[in-house]
Design a protein around this motif. Structure first.
Motif, PDB file in Angstrom:
ATOM      1  N   TYR A  86      26.943  38.863  22.563  1.00  0.00           N
ATOM      2  CA  TYR A  86      27.946  39.582  23.349  1.00  0.00           C
ATOM      3  C   TYR A  86      27.618  39.370  24.828  1.00  0.00           C
ATOM      4  CZ  TYR A  86      30.692  43.670  24.946  1.00  0.00           C
ATOM      5  OH  TYR A  86      31.592  44.509  25.567  1.00  0.00           O
ATOM      6  N   VAL A  87      28.416  38.541  25.497  1.00  0.00           N
ATOM      7  CA  VAL A  87      28.211  38.290  26.926  1.00  0.00           C
ATOM      8  C   VAL A  87      28.687  39.533  27.680  1.00  0.00           C
ATOM      9  CG1 VAL A  87      28.708  36.766  28.869  1.00  0.00           C
ATOM     10  CG2 VAL A  87      28.603  35.833  26.548  1.00  0.00           C
ATOM     11  N   SER A  88      27.747  40.258  28.195  1.00  0.00           N
ATOM     12  CA  SER A  88      28.042  41.547  28.824  1.00  0.00           C
ATOM     13  C   SER A  88      26.871  41.924  29.736  1.00  0.00           C
ATOM     14  CB  SER A  88      28.235  42.621  27.747  1.00  0.00           C
ATOM     15  OG  SER A  88      27.018  42.807  27.016  1.00  0.00           O
ATOM     16  N   PRO A  89      27.075  42.920  30.633  1.00  0.00           N
ATOM     17  CA  PRO A  89      28.307  43.678  30.904  1.00  0.00           C
ATOM     18  C   PRO A  89      29.263  42.878  31.781  1.00  0.00           C
ATOM     19  CG  PRO A  89      26.573  44.373  32.365  1.00  0.00           C
ATOM     20  CD  PRO A  89      25.951  43.328  31.459  1.00  0.00           C
ATOM     21  N   GLY A  90      30.283  43.559  32.311  1.00  0.00           N
ATOM     22  CA  GLY A  90      31.212  42.900  33.216  1.00  0.00           C
ATOM     23  C   GLY A  90      30.477  42.251  34.373  1.00  0.00           C
ATOM     24  N   GLY A  91      30.845  41.007  34.676  1.00  0.00           N
ATOM     25  CA  GLY A  91      30.151  40.261  35.722  1.00  0.00           C
ATOM     26  C   GLY A  91      29.044  39.377  35.191  1.00  0.00           C
ATOM     27  N   ALA A  92      28.738  39.501  33.883  1.00  0.00           N
ATOM     28  CA  ALA A  92      27.677  38.675  33.288  1.00  0.00           C
ATOM     29  C   ALA A  92      28.157  37.240  33.119  1.00  0.00           C
ATOM     30  CB  ALA A  92      27.256  39.266  31.947  1.00  0.00           C
ATOM     31  N   HIS A  93      27.207  36.352  32.879  1.00  0.00           N
ATOM     32  CA  HIS A  93      27.498  34.919  32.805  1.00  0.00           C
ATOM     33  C   HIS A  93      26.652  34.290  31.705  1.00  0.00           C
ATOM     34  CE1 HIS A  93      26.761  30.713  34.752  1.00  0.00           C
ATOM     35  NE2 HIS A  93      27.787  30.659  33.908  1.00  0.00           N
ATOM     36  N   ALA A  94      27.283  33.527  30.839  1.00  0.00           N
ATOM     37  CA  ALA A  94      26.549  32.727  29.856  1.00  0.00           C
ATOM     38  C   ALA A  94      26.588  31.289  30.359  1.00  0.00           C
ATOM     39  CB  ALA A  94      27.170  32.846  28.473  1.00  0.00           C
ATOM     40  N   GLY A  95      25.665  30.955  31.231  1.00  0.00           N
ATOM     41  CA  GLY A  95      25.676  29.644  31.858  1.00  0.00           C
ATOM     42  C   GLY A  95      24.661  28.714  31.247  1.00  0.00           C
ATOM     43  N   SER A  96      24.925  27.418  31.346  1.00  0.00           N
ATOM     44  CA  SER A  96      23.985  26.384  30.918  1.00  0.00           C
ATOM     45  C   SER A  96      23.487  26.640  29.494  1.00  0.00           C
ATOM     46  CB  SER A  96      22.827  26.323  31.914  1.00  0.00           C
ATOM     47  OG  SER A  96      22.019  25.200  31.694  1.00  0.00           O
ATOM     48  N   GLY A 113      35.760  40.422  32.490  1.00  0.00           N
ATOM     49  CA  GLY A 113      35.103  40.126  33.765  1.00  0.00           C
ATOM     50  C   GLY A 113      33.869  39.263  33.634  1.00  0.00           C
ATOM     51  N   THR A 114      33.716  38.576  32.503  1.00  0.00           N
ATOM     52  CA  THR A 114      32.574  37.680  32.316  1.00  0.00           C
ATOM     53  C   THR A 114      33.060  36.238  32.246  1.00  0.00           C
ATOM     54  OG1 THR A 114      32.702  37.953  29.917  1.00  0.00           O
ATOM     55  CG2 THR A 114      31.223  39.427  31.114  1.00  0.00           C
ATOM     56  N   ASN A 115      32.149  35.288  32.271  1.00  0.00           N
ATOM     57  CA  ASN A 115      32.529  33.877  32.153  1.00  0.00           C
ATOM     58  C   ASN A 115      31.445  33.090  31.435  1.00  0.00           C
ATOM     59  OD1 ASN A 115      31.073  34.245  34.830  1.00  0.00           O
ATOM     60  ND2 ASN A 115      31.122  32.013  34.712  1.00  0.00           N
ATOM     61  N   ILE A 116      31.821  31.907  30.978  1.00  0.00           N
ATOM     62  CA  ILE A 116      30.926  31.067  30.205  1.00  0.00           C
ATOM     63  C   ILE A 116      31.150  29.614  30.600  1.00  0.00           C
ATOM     64  CG2 ILE A 116      32.586  30.913  28.290  1.00  0.00           C
ATOM     65  CD1 ILE A 116      30.220  30.708  26.372  1.00  0.00           C
TER      66      ILE A 116
END
Length: 429
Positions: A86-96, A113-116
């Protein structure tokens, strides 16, 4: 009797329902490194032993090491417990590396509000050559395609995330079949996935999470420490402190404290470097630079050794991390390198200047300290007699002829324990 029959019915039809009300939750808000890989592995083991319905991973990461990412993905793919990322909270990032971990999950979810995305392999210092860049990119693309095929997700987008560093918002990720759902909070997520059948390494598990009790598992103190030590900047600083501590102990035997701190720092730095793609040529240049600084203290080179030490230390620091096996966040900060080189250079220059000053300073004790001092003749010096210096009576010899008793004299030298003196002439105004 009815309760016994109900129990037997649940045992036969749905054994998982007996453990329906338990979910293990962890928070991963860090770079991907050996410590975080160990943490996830331990969480999967605990979730299995406690018969949790699933393991929920709250993910927020800018990326990390490829080797650790492969370990985590392998653990998730082979997990007997359903893994929910779960990519969280808002503003979190699952990068690379976070892209690979999210796509490997049995269920992938994101908060508003998250991105990947942005999973392209990058260098730690400078640019990879064309061949190495192509090899790293193709390897990562094959890796993410295999994960996407395993989970039935968008393999083409995964390849684009690797090759072109593309990113998606949570809504775009859902539309492009990168994730399974969007949830505003943890409870909404658990309610949404309740009743889903999840294929795991040991068979198929039905999730019972609607009214589950969520148990949080935190990193242990050892994992937290290793997580901090996994930062290349920390490893670099520890290595420099260790070198200087051992050097001070060798130059001042018996000081003990610098040796203890230096030994501990070196051991911790070597542990961290063992998990990083260290360039041993860079390591050797750093050690050689410190040796040049030390030689500057012992040998008069008019600054040539010190200049060589600065150059060697700077080049070694820039080369310390290899550029062909790491992803984002496995790099040395240029500001840390410049600061370390500047502090080292200033320190050794200070030591060198103090050494030169000490060599030029007038001796404070012994016969050398008597030269230039003023005393009084206690007897006639013709040329041998006695004089009083600092309340002490010394045998003296006049280097200029007869000196009457009671005259002021100045020491010009000494021979064994006999002072060489001459009449003191008062300075004119």
């Amino acid at each position: 009797m009815r309760r016994l029959l109900l129990y037997c019915f649940l045992l036969i039809v749905s054994p998982g329902a007996l453990y329906a009300q338990k979910v293990l939750s962890i928070k991963l808000d860090a770079t991907i490194n050996p410590a975080t890989a160990d943490f996830i592995h331990r969480a999967i083991d605990i979730a299995q032993k406690e018969r949790s319905s699933c393991l929920l991973i709250h993910l927020n990461t800018p990326g990390g090491l490829l080797k650790s990412t492969r370990v985590i993905v392998g653990d998730i793919l082979e997990s007997p417990v359903p893994i929910i990322v779960y990519v969280s909270p808002g503003g979190a990032h699952a990068g690379s590396a976070g892209v690979f971990i999210t796509m490997a999950a049995h269920i992938a979810a994101m908060a508003p509000g998250t991105n990947i995305g942005a999973a392209h392999p990058v260098t730690t210092q400078g640019e990879m050559d064309t061949i190495m860049s192509a090899k790293a990119t193709n390897d990562a693309m094959a890796f993410i395609r295999s994960i996407a095929a395993k989970r039935g997700r968008n393999a083409e987008w995964g390849a684009q995330a690797v090759s072109n560093s593309v990113s998606l918002t949570e809504s775009e990720a859902l539309q492009n079949n990168v994730i399974n759902l969007i949830a505003s909070n943890e409870q909404e997520l658990l309610n949404s996935i309740d009743g889903k059948s999840i294929p795991v390494s040991t068979g198929t598990v039905v999730l019972h999470t609607k009214n589950a009790t969520v148990t949080t598992l935190d990193m242990g103190w050892g994992e937290k420490m290793l997580n901090i030590l996994s930062d290349p900047n920390v490893a670099y600083i520890l290595f420099m402190l260790g070198l200087y501590g051992l050097i001070f102990e060798l130059y001042s035997p018996g000081a003990i404290f610098p040796g203890i701190i230096g030994g501990i720092s070196i051991i911790l730095a070597l542990y961290t470097m063992h998990t990083l793609p260290v360039n041993y040529a860079g390591l050797a240049l750093i050690v050689f630079g410190v040796i040049l600084f030390l030689l500057e203290i012992k040998i008069v080179s008019h600054g040539l050794l010190a200049i060589g030490g600065v150059i060697s230390l700077l080049l070694g620091s820039l080369m310390l991390i290899r550029t062909d096996e790491t992803w984002a966040m496995a790099s040395l900060s240029l500001s840390v390198i410049i600061t370390a080189v500047a502090v080292s250079s200033l320190f050794f220059l200070f030591v060198i200047s103090m050494g030169i000053k000490a060599q030029r300073a007038k001796p404070a004790i012994g016969l050398e300290a008597m030269v230039g001092e003023i005393g009084q003749s206690l007897s006639e010096l013709n040329p041998v007699g006695t004089v009083r210096m600092h309340g002490e009576i010394w045998k003296a010899i006049s280097s200029t002829g007869l000196i009457p008793e009671g005259k002021k004299v100045v020491v010009t030298g000494f021979l064994n324990l006999t002072l060489q003196v001459e009449p003191y002439i008062e300075p004119s105004v």
